[in-house]
Design a protein around this motif. Sequence first.
Motif, short mmCIF file in Angstrom:
data_model
loop_
_atom_site.label_atom_id
_atom_site.label_comp_id
_atom_site.label_asym_id
_atom_site.label_seq_id
_atom_site.Cartn_x
_atom_site.Cartn_y
_atom_site.Cartn_z
N TYR A 76 0.69 -1.17 0.04
CA TYR A 76 0.05 0.06 0.05
C TYR A 76 0.79 1.28 0.02
O TYR A 76 0.26 2.36 -0.43
N ASP A 77 1.86 1.13 0.58
CA ASP A 77 2.91 2.50 0.77
C ASP A 77 3.84 2.60 -0.50
O ASP A 77 4.80 3.30 -0.33
N ASP A 84 -0.53 8.41 -1.51
CA ASP A 84 -0.22 7.90 -0.08
C ASP A 84 -0.92 6.40 0.32
O ASP A 84 -1.98 6.14 -0.29
N GLN A 86 -2.56 5.27 2.88
CA GLN A 86 -3.77 5.39 3.25
C GLN A 86 -4.91 5.29 2.20
O GLN A 86 -5.96 4.71 2.21
N THR A 87 -4.64 6.26 1.15
CA THR A 87 -5.64 6.34 0.13
C THR A 87 -5.46 5.13 -0.56
O THR A 87 -6.69 4.38 -1.01
N GLU A 89 -4.80 1.74 0.55
CA GLU A 89 -5.57 0.76 1.21
C GLU A 89 -7.24 1.11 1.25
O GLU A 89 -7.86 -0.07 1.10
N ILE A 90 -7.46 2.42 1.60
CA ILE A 90 -9.07 2.37 1.43
C ILE A 90 -9.49 2.14 -0.09
O ILE A 90 -10.54 1.69 -0.04
N LEU A 234 -7.63 12.32 -0.02
CA LEU A 234 -6.98 12.50 1.48
C LEU A 234 -5.68 13.52 1.33
O LEU A 234 -5.34 14.12 2.27
N ARG A 235 -4.96 13.00 0.07
CA ARG A 235 -3.67 13.87 0.10
C ARG A 235 -3.87 15.03 -0.68
O ARG A 235 -3.05 16.09 -0.25
#
Length: 267
Positions: A76-77, A84, A86-87, A89-90, A234-235
């Motif tokens: 994911y990273d 990013d 988190q983006t 992963e979601i 998100l980013r």
Amino acid sequence: MLFIEPDWETCFMHHEESVTDSLTVTRRAAIGAGVAAAVAAPSVVVASRRALLTADQLGWDAAAREYTLPPLPYAYDALEPHIDAQTMEIHHSKHHAGYVRGLNRALAELTSARQARDAGLVKHWSREVSFHGSGHVNHTLFWYSMKPAGHGGGGGPTGPRAEAMRASFGSVEQGLWQFKAASRAVEASGWGWLVHDPVTGSLLVIKGEKQQDLMMTGVAPLLGLDVWEHAYYLRYQNRRAAYVEAFMNVIDWAAVGQRYEAATSGA
Ligand code: MN3
């Protein structure tokens, strides 16, 4: 011949103008309405020289005859800082997973509606198959269009692909400019696409606001950019242009090139 159950083929016919051979279906698979290949012809997808995505990449469970959420081909990273973790992963574990669930459900409901000879429900669930199937195929192609910056991601097209960009757009830079402009200009949710048109042999840039309607007859998708807000908010918040620019750093041009070669090889 297609590995499509007769009933599937009938159901998809109103999405497909003419499903005449496996290559036609395969080439359409990732661009929207052409879900037939992904749904019912995974073996054709694997076998075709023009294959865009394999059954494994699409998470097709041949025994259960349904899709599973395919894992990302990287962590994911891996695309940080451009996209990013988190983006990612979601986007993958929630949004993409939702399309897979939706597609499986729609296919099952479509089977029931067909058996009940309920034309209204067939129409409804066919639309759902188209929407979720397009979401599933488009996202899978999207994941396989990116790699970590500097490790397969970024740079630009080379060799015959670069020549095709020059022939089609005047220069590689102008082609990328148009791709970015189209992606920025998508109203609300949608996708920017770089595609190959087999009729003229040209590359084209197209955009689409509704993924279930996003089809140009016969074109082969080479590169797609998800510009739904969930892909960048998100980013980048409302700065879609910054996200589109960042995407340039993680494009896997080798993968784009493989699709181009598949689209232009053979008849
Ligand atoms: Mn998305």
